[in-house]
Design a protein around this motif. Structure first.
Motif, PDB file in Angstrom:
ATOM      1  N   GLY A  81     -11.519  41.773 -12.505  1.00 42.36           N
ATOM      2  CA  GLY A  81     -12.723  41.753 -11.441  1.00 42.36           C
ATOM      3  C   GLY A  81     -11.946  41.383 -10.167  1.00 42.36           C
ATOM      4  N   PRO A  82     -12.963  41.510  -9.104  1.00 45.03           N
ATOM      5  CA  PRO A  82     -12.670  41.342  -7.788  1.00 45.03           C
ATOM      6  C   PRO A  82     -11.980  39.837  -7.539  1.00 45.03           C
ATOM      7  N   PRO A  83     -10.944  39.867  -6.620  1.00 41.62           N
ATOM      8  CA  PRO A  83     -10.484  38.376  -6.258  1.00 41.62           C
ATOM      9  C   PRO A  83     -11.398  37.472  -5.360  1.00 41.62           C
ATOM     10  N   ASP A  84     -12.388  38.023  -4.966  1.00 40.88           N
ATOM     11  CA  ASP A  84     -13.189  36.999  -4.024  1.00 40.88           C
ATOM     12  C   ASP A  84     -14.505  37.044  -4.986  1.00 40.88           C
ATOM     13  N   ALA A  85     -14.343  36.978  -6.486  1.00 40.34           N
ATOM     14  CA  ALA A  85     -15.963  36.762  -7.123  1.00 40.34           C
ATOM     15  C   ALA A  85     -16.492  35.615  -6.934  1.00 40.34           C
ATOM     16  N   PRO A  86     -17.800  35.272  -6.895  1.00 37.71           N
ATOM     17  CA  PRO A  86     -18.427  34.166  -6.878  1.00 37.71           C
ATOM     18  C   PRO A  86     -19.016  33.634  -8.193  1.00 37.71           C
ATOM     19  N   LEU A  87     -18.759  34.596  -9.244  1.00 41.14           N
ATOM     20  CA  LEU A  87     -19.301  34.457 -10.747  1.00 41.14           C
ATOM     21  C   LEU A  87     -17.955  34.789 -11.569  1.00 41.14           C
ATOM     22  N   LEU A  88     -17.700  33.650 -12.192  1.00 43.05           N
ATOM     23  CA  LEU A  88     -16.490  33.922 -13.311  1.00 43.05           C
ATOM     24  C   LEU A  88     -16.977  33.513 -14.726  1.00 43.05           C
ATOM     25  N   LEU A  89     -16.792  34.751 -15.591  1.00 44.16           N
ATOM     26  CA  LEU A  89     -16.983  34.307 -16.944  1.00 44.16           C
ATOM     27  C   LEU A  89     -15.758  34.105 -17.831  1.00 44.16           C
ATOM     28  N   VAL A  90     -15.927  33.084 -18.686  1.00 46.43           N
ATOM     29  CA  VAL A  90     -14.453  32.835 -19.466  1.00 46.43           C
ATOM     30  C   VAL A  90     -14.767  33.087 -20.950  1.00 46.43           C
ATOM     31  N   GLY A  91     -13.876  33.712 -21.583  1.00 43.92           N
ATOM     32  CA  GLY A  91     -13.986  33.884 -23.042  1.00 43.92           C
ATOM     33  C   GLY A  91     -12.914  32.852 -24.008  1.00 43.92           C
ATOM     34  N   LEU A  92     -12.699  33.689 -24.977  1.00 42.09           N
ATOM     35  CA  LEU A  92     -11.568  32.954 -25.721  1.00 42.09           C
ATOM     36  C   LEU A  92     -10.285  33.152 -25.515  1.00 42.09           C
ATOM     37  N   ALA A  93     -10.069  34.422 -26.287  1.00 42.27           N
ATOM     38  CA  ALA A  93      -8.583  35.263 -26.379  1.00 42.27           C
ATOM     39  C   ALA A  93      -8.803  36.721 -26.666  1.00 42.27           C
ATOM     40  N   PRO A  94      -7.878  37.537 -26.170  1.00 43.05           N
ATOM     41  CA  PRO A  94      -7.952  38.752 -26.443  1.00 43.05           C
ATOM     42  C   PRO A  94      -8.081  39.441 -28.018  1.00 43.05           C
ATOM     43  N   ALA A  95      -8.804  40.365 -28.203  1.00 43.35           N
ATOM     44  CA  ALA A  95      -9.178  40.567 -29.792  1.00 43.35           C
ATOM     45  C   ALA A  95      -7.970  41.701 -29.819  1.00 43.35           C
ATOM     46  N   ALA A  96      -7.281  41.423 -31.312  1.00 44.07           N
ATOM     47  CA  ALA A  96      -6.150  42.261 -31.697  1.00 44.07           C
ATOM     48  C   ALA A  96      -6.067  43.417 -31.400  1.00 44.07           C
ATOM     49  N   HIS A  97      -7.513  44.396 -31.983  1.00 38.56           N
ATOM     50  CA  HIS A  97      -7.664  45.902 -31.777  1.00 38.56           C
ATOM     51  C   HIS A  97      -8.539  46.045 -30.396  1.00 38.56           C
ATOM     52  N   GLY A  98      -8.873  45.109 -30.032  1.00 38.27           N
ATOM     53  CA  GLY A  98      -9.654  45.282 -28.534  1.00 38.27           C
ATOM     54  C   GLY A  98      -8.811  45.304 -27.237  1.00 38.27           C
ATOM     55  N   ALA A  99      -8.756  44.324 -26.393  1.00 32.55           N
ATOM     56  CA  ALA A  99      -8.136  44.154 -25.276  1.00 32.55           C
ATOM     57  C   ALA A  99      -6.565  44.268 -25.578  1.00 32.55           C
ATOM     58  N   ASN A 100      -6.073  43.674 -26.694  1.00 39.10           N
ATOM     59  CA  ASN A 100      -4.613  43.877 -26.918  1.00 39.10           C
ATOM     60  C   ASN A 100      -4.357  45.435 -27.087  1.00 39.10           C
ATOM     61  N   ARG A 101      -5.246  46.141 -27.476  1.00 38.31           N
ATOM     62  CA  ARG A 101      -4.947  47.601 -27.741  1.00 38.31           C
ATOM     63  C   ARG A 101      -5.294  48.310 -26.266  1.00 38.31           C
ATOM     64  N   THR A 102      -6.392  48.053 -25.551  1.00 34.23           N
ATOM     65  CA  THR A 102      -6.835  48.869 -24.382  1.00 34.23           C
ATOM     66  C   THR A 102      -6.154  48.240 -23.277  1.00 34.23           C
ATOM     67  N   GLY A 103      -5.849  46.927 -23.133  1.00 33.87           N
ATOM     68  CA  GLY A 103      -4.981  46.307 -21.972  1.00 33.87           C
ATOM     69  C   GLY A 103      -6.205  45.752 -21.166  1.00 33.87           C
ATOM     70  N   ARG A 104      -7.241  45.625 -21.362  1.00 32.95           N
ATOM     71  CA  ARG A 104      -8.319  45.037 -20.283  1.00 32.95           C
ATOM     72  C   ARG A 104      -9.277  44.018 -21.177  1.00 32.95           C
ATOM     73  N   ILE A 105      -9.472  42.971 -20.784  1.00 27.80           N
ATOM     74  CA  ILE A 105     -10.327  41.752 -21.528  1.00 27.80           C
ATOM     75  C   ILE A 105     -11.631  42.559 -21.878  1.00 27.80           C
ATOM     76  N   PHE A 106     -12.037  41.931 -23.060  1.00 30.93           N
ATOM     77  CA  PHE A 106     -13.400  42.394 -23.550  1.00 30.93           C
ATOM     78  C   PHE A 106     -13.582  43.973 -23.557  1.00 30.93           C
ATOM     79  N   THR A 107     -12.583  44.619 -23.823  1.00 27.37           N
ATOM     80  CA  THR A 107     -12.844  46.315 -23.878  1.00 27.37           C
ATOM     81  C   THR A 107     -12.280  46.748 -25.285  1.00 27.37           C
ATOM     82  N   GLY A 108     -13.175  47.594 -25.714  1.00 27.78           N
ATOM     83  CA  GLY A 108     -12.610  48.010 -27.005  1.00 27.78           C
ATOM     84  C   GLY A 108     -13.182  47.577 -28.360  1.00 27.78           C
ATOM     85  N   ASP A 109     -14.060  46.398 -28.153  1.00 32.61           N
ATOM     86  CA  ASP A 109     -14.564  45.693 -29.405  1.00 32.61           C
ATOM     87  C   ASP A 109     -16.066  45.509 -29.197  1.00 32.61           C
ATOM     88  N   PRO A 110     -16.784  45.188 -30.148  1.00 35.86           N
ATOM     89  CA  PRO A 110     -18.318  45.009 -30.074  1.00 35.86           C
ATOM     90  C   PRO A 110     -18.490  43.939 -29.108  1.00 35.86           C
TER      91      PRO A 110
END
Length: 261
Positions: free
Chosen positions: A70-99
């Motif tokens: 996301g942009p470096p000047d964002a006023p809103l930040l969302l914080v998750g837990l950790a990458p999913a093994a076959h989600g972000a660990n596969r796709t290279g982007r946070i919360f990407t590639g999983d439900p």
């Protein structure tokens, strides 16, 4: 004698040192991808990339730590837990590639905070508007459960991210109890005053954190995690998520524009 970054907080590649040297978010996002401080997480993310899931046999897994998005000047930040093994660990982007990511990015798009509803892989053209997303643990953990030590070793990354976002960030949403608990010490280290006793997590929990230097306060919201466990049981519904994100966006000074479902 310490032999690895995991053993030595003074090692130049340990998060405590590497994160502190990052002068901006672009540098931080690049440097974090080289982190190998937690041996168990390094082994797991790389083993997952070797064995793969049957549906993703043709993928070249990312298999590295995941930077914020996301942009470096964002006023809103969302914080998750950790990458999913076959989600972000596969796709290279946070919360990407999983439900979880499918639901989250669709909700952001519904509110006009993302330019598209689908998130496929790093570099697919997805852009966020006024929103940044990150995790307190940057590598996929076995069973999606990082240890306390791994969480704490990883903390300098999110602490530095919060420090660099301080000029613009006004609202943070913790997606789940793990994120809430991991955030509180990072927020304190980054310059906000966390009350004692510490605020308790819950969906739609809200606390205002004054800045230690007298600057703008931070609004912290809790939201149930967008995991299938929560969404399949109805603990978190799409309307609940959209409503929480709308409230958080408005508190950050954004103007979410509802789209037709």
């Amino acid at each position: 004698m310490p032999q690895s970054p995991a053993d030595d907080p003074g090692h130049p590649r340990h998060p405590a040192e590497a994160a502190a040297r990052a002068a901006d978010l672009t540098v931080l996002d690049r440097v974090v991808t080289d982190c190998r401080a937690c041996p168990r997480l390094v082994a797991w993310r790389e083993e997952t990339a070797r064995t793969k899931r049957r549906a993703y046999q043709d993928w070249d897994y990312w298999a590295r730590p995941i930077p914020g998005f996301g942009p470096p000047d964002a006023p809103l930040l969302l914080v998750g837990l950790a990458p999913a093994a076959h989600g972000a660990n596969r796709t290279g982007r946070i919360f990407t590639g999983d439900p979880s990511g499918d639901l989250l990015y669709a909700a952001l798009h519904d509110l006009g905070l993302a330019n598209r509803a689908e998130s496929v892989r790093h570099g697919d053209g997805l852009r966020l508007h006024g929103v940044r997303i990150t995790d307190p643990v940057r590598c996929a953990p076995p069973d999606n459960k990082p240890s306390t030590g791994e969480r704490d070793t990883c903390r300098p990354w999110i602490t530095r991210e919060l420090e660099l976002l301080r000029p613009t960030v006004r609202t943070v949403v913790a997606l789940g109890g793990f994120a809430w608990q991991a955030l509180l010490p990072a927020l304190a280290a980054a310059g906000w005053l966390v009350p004692r006793p510490r605020p308790v997590f819950g969906h739609a929990a809200h606390v205002t954190l004054p800045a230690a230097d007298g600057g703008p306060a931070l609004q912290l919201f809790g939201c149930y995690h967008v995991s299938p466990r929560n969404t399949n049981t109805g603990r978190l519904t799409t309307p609940m998520l959209r409503a929480l994100l709308r409230t958080a966006a408005e508190s950050a000074g954004l103007d979410p524009q509802a789209r037709e479902p």
